[in-house]
Design a protein around this motif. Sequence first.
Motif, short mmCIF file in Angstrom:
data_model
loop_
_atom_site.label_atom_id
_atom_site.label_comp_id
_atom_site.label_asym_id
_atom_site.label_seq_id
_atom_site.Cartn_x
_atom_site.Cartn_y
_atom_site.Cartn_z
N UNK A 107 0.87 -1.18 0.00
CA UNK A 107 0.00 0.00 0.00
C UNK A 107 0.90 1.23 0.00
N UNK A 108 0.62 2.14 -0.87
CA UNK A 108 1.50 3.30 -1.01
C UNK A 108 0.65 4.54 -1.25
N UNK A 109 1.30 5.66 -1.15
CA UNK A 109 0.68 6.92 -1.50
C UNK A 109 1.62 7.65 -2.45
N UNK A 168 -1.98 2.76 14.18
CA UNK A 168 -0.82 2.82 13.30
C UNK A 168 -1.11 3.83 12.21
N UNK A 169 -0.09 4.14 11.48
CA UNK A 169 -0.22 5.18 10.48
C UNK A 169 -1.11 4.72 9.32
N UNK A 170 -2.04 5.59 8.97
CA UNK A 170 -2.85 5.43 7.77
C UNK A 170 -2.96 6.82 7.14
N UNK A 171 -2.82 6.94 5.84
CA UNK A 171 -2.89 8.28 5.23
C UNK A 171 -4.17 9.01 5.59
N UNK A 172 -4.07 10.28 5.79
CA UNK A 172 -5.23 11.08 6.17
C UNK A 172 -6.23 11.13 5.02
N UNK A 173 -7.47 11.39 5.41
CA UNK A 173 -8.51 11.52 4.40
C UNK A 173 -8.20 12.75 3.55
N UNK A 174 -8.13 12.57 2.25
CA UNK A 174 -7.70 13.70 1.41
C UNK A 174 -8.86 14.58 0.99
N UNK A 175 -8.51 15.73 0.48
CA UNK A 175 -9.49 16.56 -0.21
C UNK A 175 -9.72 15.98 -1.59
N UNK A 176 -10.69 16.50 -2.26
CA UNK A 176 -11.04 15.94 -3.55
C UNK A 176 -9.88 16.01 -4.55
N UNK A 177 -9.12 17.12 -4.64
CA UNK A 177 -8.02 17.15 -5.62
C UNK A 177 -6.94 16.11 -5.33
N UNK A 178 -6.82 15.71 -4.09
CA UNK A 178 -5.74 14.79 -3.73
C UNK A 178 -6.23 13.36 -3.54
#
Lengths: 224, 452
Positions: A107-109, A168-178
């Motif tokens: 899993x990546x960002x 544990x770390x999970x990516x934050x909920x993004x805005x629509x552009x991201x």
Amino acid sequence: MNARTQVFEMALEGRQVEEAVSSLFHTLLFHRTLGKFHYQQDGKYTVGTVGYEDTDCDFVDLTYVRCSSGEMQRIVHKEATAFSECLRSQERETQGQARSGHISLTFYQTKKARWPFPSENIPWEVWNLRMEIMTLASEIERQLYREKVGELLAEKILYIAESMNRPSYVPKMPNQPELDLIFDTGFVDIQPYLFKISYGTSPVLGSFNMGTTVRRLLKDTLSI
Amino acid sequence: MATAAMSYQSSGITSVGLTIQEQKEIEKYVKFLSQKMVQVIVQSRLGEKVCTPCKANASPSDWFNLGIEDIPEVVVETKKALKGQLLAIGSPPLCVEISLKTVEGDSLILENWCLSVNETSEPFNRLSYTVYSRMSLLLKSIISVSRITPAYKLSGRQGADSFVLCYRVFCGEPHGLGTSTKNCTIGQVDTPIGLYSVLLSYRTQLALSPKDGAMLVKSDHFDHLTTDQYSPRFCRAADRRRDKGGDSSGSGSEPVASDDSQEACRLFVNSPPGNKAPDYQNVLQQNRFSFDDGPKFGAFADPSSARRNLSSEFMLPELPLPTFMKIQSLKDVKKEQERASGGSNAAIQKDVEITDDSTQLTTSLGPVSNSDEFVMVESLKTPFAEGDSSHDVGAFFRECQSAPVSLQSFNRPSGMATLEIGSQLEQFEKDLEGYDDLVQSLGIGADEGGKQ
């Protein structure tokens, strides 16, 4: 940032490889999949529904749960089958000698970089399955191994559940552009975190070091 | 509607720093977390494969963005267990107990799922989507793990003829499962009103040890013999889904529970139409095997045999049996001999007189048919015989109907036999020299022949 890495090792029959990989990867993806995001004008968003279904294994004494998304099932099945064929063909070439390989779910960002540098993929969670193919002589042994591998995978599934629920770390909920930087928006009915599956027949290192991480980042960046 | 977006109004501040609206939201989350947890656990023990669709747009009842359908009876049982109260700090855990019950009425608790709440580990000043998403993650873990315990495999093999799985929802401490137990924490969710944890305890071995006060059972005791004879079902899920209507969350549906007792165990068996599911007793009194109550039958035995009167069925009829071994006095034997033959009995009488002093009643005579025990069928005439059966063929036929009363050779007195043998031995000793000469002559003849 170092990705959270977990390695599972197991020895099993060639015909069990595809189901073992599918059961664990589907369990992971079920936990890492959300419903489709639908943004509204004021920046708020609604989330779709993730359905699930029971799946019985034919060569392993196990039933597991997976997302009831045909697209995701095709992706996992394709990769798991290809990995299984790769291992079994190598076993045939070496005339039944024990063969091993690894398959990874990452899993990546994506992180955008300034021009002219391309964006980079940063893994934040990696699950490695290291498998060794065995050749069993009798039907009794196969039956015993069918149950044994089932119990082994059940332990892994329990471990996955416990691990997923730890802080544990999970990516934050993004805005629509991201949104596309965090989630895979290519599915029609679900939205998993960005992930990729890779495999090889050589053993993989249990932990990252700086050199390996840099090489992998460069390789991933150039391949995407 | 459960949405990821939240809008808050500054209508008041609660003691934990949340607004009134946030407080209501989190309490609603906890309420539906409890409901959905019980639903997914019970549905996993139906013995049916679950399949719910993915939806790009969620329905109002799709709490936590998961396709979990609601069984109305389970909703009712959960509400009864909670008694309208919120699961909060200080309250006993919400437990789902899965047990196995055989057709003989014995039951065994297989696993306990508990949702407990403790003090929160970190302060919250606002309610974020993270809490909701972590609750969703926890439910996914419960769904995944519910397929790996032994109870799941048993659920696929249950049937009305062998055993069924039952569930019980209650607030309180769960019952112990014995020594062969595995305990694990599925997950935790930290919320502003407490740290919610889901714990699972399940038996790793289904064989009972004598410590449990029951007899030993093989670990495959409850396995199905054949799968094509049974239709293992835990609940008429399809029928209940058809029956339910309107609000699937259960708030407006009719309760379908047939037993108002909170501690009663709900029995889900997909028995054929018209068959009444067996009534249930209080599971607290039957949480262990008990083999003290009368005769028991095997797990796969016909239960209708338990209601038959075994003593009357297996009582042997009284049939007239011939007296095969009868001890008679020699005087009785003599009378029968005179009656049967009418000829001279001089020899027989002589034997009887000689032995009369020695023994009287200890001789076994072999099979004897006592004419008094049988009814002579007069209509049966001796074949090929003349009308009067007292002579010739008829008499012979009667004599041969049974073995002779006594054989003369076995009635010889032992004393006479001893005398005869003794005299023979004396004669042999007298002729001993002659026998030796004969043997020597034979030996000399053989030597002369060999030399030639």
